[in-house]
Design a protein around this motif. Structure first.
Motif, PDB file in Angstrom:
ATOM      1  N   GLU A   1       0.848  -1.185   0.000  1.00  0.00           N
ATOM      2  CA  GLU A   1       0.000   0.000   0.000  1.00  0.00           C
ATOM      3  C   GLU A   1       0.886   1.238   0.000  1.00  0.00           C
ATOM      4  O   GLU A   1       1.851   1.313   0.750  1.00  0.00           O
ATOM      5  N   ILE A   2       0.545   2.187  -0.871  1.00  0.00           N
ATOM      6  CA  ILE A   2       1.287   3.452  -0.945  1.00  0.00           C
ATOM      7  C   ILE A   2       0.306   4.612  -0.848  1.00  0.00           C
ATOM      8  O   ILE A   2      -0.883   4.457  -1.128  1.00  0.00           O
ATOM      9  N   LYS A   3       0.839   5.760  -0.477  1.00  0.00           N
ATOM     10  CA  LYS A   3       0.028   6.981  -0.400  1.00  0.00           C
ATOM     11  C   LYS A   3       0.174   7.822  -1.668  1.00  0.00           C
ATOM     12  O   LYS A   3      -0.698   8.616  -1.992  1.00  0.00           O
ATOM     13  N   ALA A   4       1.284   7.662  -2.366  1.00  0.00           N
ATOM     14  CA  ALA A   4       1.548   8.446  -3.579  1.00  0.00           C
ATOM     15  C   ALA A   4       0.563   8.070  -4.685  1.00  0.00           C
ATOM     16  O   ALA A   4      -0.021   6.975  -4.676  1.00  0.00           O
ATOM     17  N   ALA A   5       0.412   8.968  -5.637  1.00  0.00           N
ATOM     18  CA  ALA A   5      -0.472   8.731  -6.777  1.00  0.00           C
ATOM     19  C   ALA A   5       0.045   7.554  -7.608  1.00  0.00           C
ATOM     20  O   ALA A   5       1.247   7.433  -7.855  1.00  0.00           O
ATOM     21  N   ALA A   6      -0.882   6.712  -8.043  1.00  0.00           N
ATOM     22  CA  ALA A   6      -0.518   5.544  -8.851  1.00  0.00           C
ATOM     23  C   ALA A   6       0.214   5.975 -10.125  1.00  0.00           C
ATOM     24  O   ALA A   6       1.198   5.348 -10.530  1.00  0.00           O
ATOM     25  N   SER A   7      -0.230   7.061 -10.739  1.00  0.00           N
ATOM     26  CA  SER A   7       0.393   7.518 -11.987  1.00  0.00           C
ATOM     27  C   SER A   7       1.841   7.971 -11.757  1.00  0.00           C
ATOM     28  O   SER A   7       2.719   7.698 -12.574  1.00  0.00           O
ATOM     29  N   LYS A   8       2.101   8.624 -10.624  1.00  0.00           N
ATOM     30  CA  LYS A   8       3.466   9.078 -10.327  1.00  0.00           C
ATOM     31  C   LYS A   8       4.384   7.881 -10.052  1.00  0.00           C
ATOM     32  O   LYS A   8       5.534   7.858 -10.487  1.00  0.00           O
ATOM     33  N   PHE A   9       3.880   6.891  -9.328  1.00  0.00           N
ATOM     34  CA  PHE A   9       4.675   5.701  -9.035  1.00  0.00           C
ATOM     35  C   PHE A   9       5.001   4.967 -10.342  1.00  0.00           C
ATOM     36  O   PHE A   9       6.137   4.559 -10.574  1.00  0.00           O
ATOM     37  N   HIS A  10       4.006   4.830 -11.199  1.00  0.00           N
ATOM     38  CA  HIS A  10       4.187   4.191 -12.510  1.00  0.00           C
ATOM     39  C   HIS A  10       5.261   4.914 -13.323  1.00  0.00           C
ATOM     40  O   HIS A  10       6.131   4.277 -13.920  1.00  0.00           O
ATOM     41  N   GLU A  11       5.218   6.232 -13.311  1.00  0.00           N
ATOM     42  CA  GLU A  11       6.185   7.026 -14.079  1.00  0.00           C
ATOM     43  C   GLU A  11       7.622   6.838 -13.577  1.00  0.00           C
ATOM     44  O   GLU A  11       8.557   6.851 -14.363  1.00  0.00           O
ATOM     45  N   ILE A  12       7.792   6.673 -12.260  1.00  0.00           N
ATOM     46  CA  ILE A  12       9.142   6.465 -11.715  1.00  0.00           C
ATOM     47  C   ILE A  12       9.767   5.218 -12.329  1.00  0.00           C
ATOM     48  O   ILE A  12      10.939   5.219 -12.702  1.00  0.00           O
ATOM     49  N   PHE A  13       9.009   4.142 -12.454  1.00  0.00           N
ATOM     50  CA  PHE A  13       9.570   2.912 -13.013  1.00  0.00           C
ATOM     51  C   PHE A  13       9.589   2.923 -14.540  1.00  0.00           C
ATOM     52  O   PHE A  13      10.346   2.180 -15.150  1.00  0.00           O
ATOM     53  N   LYS A  14       8.783   3.770 -15.137  1.00  0.00           N
ATOM     54  CA  LYS A  14       8.846   3.932 -16.593  1.00  0.00           C
ATOM     55  C   LYS A  14      10.138   4.662 -16.981  1.00  0.00           C
ATOM     56  O   LYS A  14      10.712   4.410 -18.028  1.00  0.00           O
ATOM     57  N   HIS A  15      10.566   5.561 -16.111  1.00  0.00           N
ATOM     58  CA  HIS A  15      11.793   6.350 -16.294  1.00  0.00           C
ATOM     59  C   HIS A  15      12.641   6.159 -15.038  1.00  0.00           C
ATOM     60  O   HIS A  15      12.750   7.080 -14.221  1.00  0.00           O
ATOM     61  N   PRO A  16      13.232   4.966 -14.842  1.00  0.00           N
ATOM     62  CA  PRO A  16      13.807   4.598 -13.540  1.00  0.00           C
ATOM     63  C   PRO A  16      15.190   5.154 -13.202  1.00  0.00           C
ATOM     64  O   PRO A  16      15.745   4.818 -12.160  1.00  0.00           O
ATOM     65  N   HIS A  17      15.713   6.040 -14.024  1.00  0.00           N
ATOM     66  CA  HIS A  17      17.070   6.540 -13.782  1.00  0.00           C
ATOM     67  C   HIS A  17      17.219   7.279 -12.451  1.00  0.00           C
ATOM     68  O   HIS A  17      18.321   7.401 -11.932  1.00  0.00           O
ATOM     69  N   ARG A  18      16.115   7.739 -11.845  1.00  0.00           N
ATOM     70  CA  ARG A  18      16.193   8.465 -10.562  1.00  0.00           C
ATOM     71  C   ARG A  18      16.145   7.538  -9.339  1.00  0.00           C
ATOM     72  O   ARG A  18      16.361   7.984  -8.223  1.00  0.00           O
ATOM     73  N   ILE A  19      15.845   6.268  -9.551  1.00  0.00           N
ATOM     74  CA  ILE A  19      15.649   5.361  -8.414  1.00  0.00           C
ATOM     75  C   ILE A  19      16.907   5.229  -7.562  1.00  0.00           C
ATOM     76  O   ILE A  19      16.824   5.112  -6.345  1.00  0.00           O
ATOM     77  N   SER A  20      18.084   5.292  -8.171  1.00  0.00           N
ATOM     78  CA  SER A  20      19.317   5.178  -7.381  1.00  0.00           C
ATOM     79  C   SER A  20      19.485   6.365  -6.428  1.00  0.00           C
ATOM     80  O   SER A  20      20.108   6.225  -5.376  1.00  0.00           O
ATOM     81  N   ASN A  21      18.921   7.521  -6.749  1.00  0.00           N
ATOM     82  CA  ASN A  21      18.950   8.667  -5.831  1.00  0.00           C
ATOM     83  C   ASN A  21      17.887   8.537  -4.744  1.00  0.00           C
ATOM     84  O   ASN A  21      18.070   9.017  -3.634  1.00  0.00           O
ATOM     85  N   ILE A  22      16.782   7.894  -5.075  1.00  0.00           N
ATOM     86  CA  ILE A  22      15.660   7.753  -4.148  1.00  0.00           C
ATOM     87  C   ILE A  22      15.898   6.602  -3.165  1.00  0.00           C
ATOM     88  O   ILE A  22      15.539   6.698  -1.995  1.00  0.00           O
ATOM     89  N   SER A  23      16.497   5.515  -3.641  1.00  0.00           N
ATOM     90  CA  SER A  23      16.696   4.320  -2.817  1.00  0.00           C
ATOM     91  C   SER A  23      18.130   3.798  -2.953  1.00  0.00           C
ATOM     92  O   SER A  23      18.358   2.676  -3.406  1.00  0.00           O
ATOM     93  N   PRO A  24      19.120   4.620  -2.548  1.00  0.00           N
ATOM     94  CA  PRO A  24      20.530   4.257  -2.767  1.00  0.00           C
ATOM     95  C   PRO A  24      21.013   3.047  -1.958  1.00  0.00           C
ATOM     96  O   PRO A  24      22.028   2.464  -2.304  1.00  0.00           O
ATOM     97  N   ASN A  25      20.289   2.671  -0.904  1.00  0.00           N
ATOM     98  CA  ASN A  25      20.692   1.490  -0.139  1.00  0.00           C
ATOM     99  C   ASN A  25      20.467   0.196  -0.913  1.00  0.00           C
ATOM    100  O   ASN A  25      21.019  -0.840  -0.565  1.00  0.00           O
ATOM    101  N   PHE A  26      19.630   0.266  -1.950  1.00  0.00           N
ATOM    102  CA  PHE A  26      19.296  -0.936  -2.702  1.00  0.00           C
ATOM    103  C   PHE A  26      19.675  -0.834  -4.177  1.00  0.00           C
ATOM    104  O   PHE A  26      20.067  -1.821  -4.778  1.00  0.00           O
ATOM    105  N   VAL A  27      19.546   0.360  -4.761  1.00  0.00           N
ATOM    106  CA  VAL A  27      19.834   0.541  -6.188  1.00  0.00           C
ATOM    107  C   VAL A  27      21.015   1.492  -6.330  1.00  0.00           C
ATOM    108  O   VAL A  27      20.959   2.633  -5.864  1.00  0.00           O
TER     109      VAL A  27
END
Length: 156
Positions: free
Chosen positions: A14-40
């Protein structure tokens, strides 16, 4: 009795963020390493364009305390249903599995105030029964998803 070599694991977060925004993060995943650096550690586009079917993405990540890599084909991009499918074509997962797919679907739980649900499905085939199911990968996806949710709700 022999267990199946073809497997599927699913988890819902379960997330609080908008489904469309979450979808867009993984559609354009280059920012994930900044958001979750402990894993990516990093995510780079090798072929095609971000967010398009047929593009190839190279990931560096941590799994079970080890540096790992994965080259993935963005196989399905379904913006209407907020669903993405990534097929692993090279990397550490294929040392243990014959094939491996990540399927991500983000759906509204009801009204915007009720939040959304992220569903991760892993589809895989093991070469033999001695290979464990990828429960540790599911745990990483849960943690990364929660990091992204926190980032999205705290970013205007």
């Amino acid at each position: 009795m022999q267990s199946s070599l073809v497997g599927k694991l699913e988890t819902n977060i379960e997330i609080k963020a908008a489904a469309s925004k979450f979808h867009e993060i993984f559609k354009h995943p280059h920012r994930i390493s900044n958001i979750s650096p402990n894993f990516v550690q990093s995510c780079e586009l090798l072929q095609g364009q971000w967010g398009t079917e047929g593009s190839v993405i190279f990931w560096k990540y941590f799994l079970d305390g080890k540096h790992s890599v994965s080259k993935e084909l963005m196989e399905v991009v379904d913006d209407k249903n907020k669903s993405l499918t990534f097929k692993v074509i090279e990397g550490d997962l294929l040392k243990h599995y014959k094939n491996f797919k990540f399927i991500l679907k983000t759906t509204p739980k009801g009204s915007d105030q009720q939040g959304n649900v992220v569903q991760w499905t892993l589809e895989y085939e093991k070469p033999h029964n001695g290979i464990v199911d990828p429960h540790s990968m599911i745990q990483v996806l849960i943690k990364v998803s929660k990091d992204i949710d926190i980032h999205l709700i705290n970013t205007p």
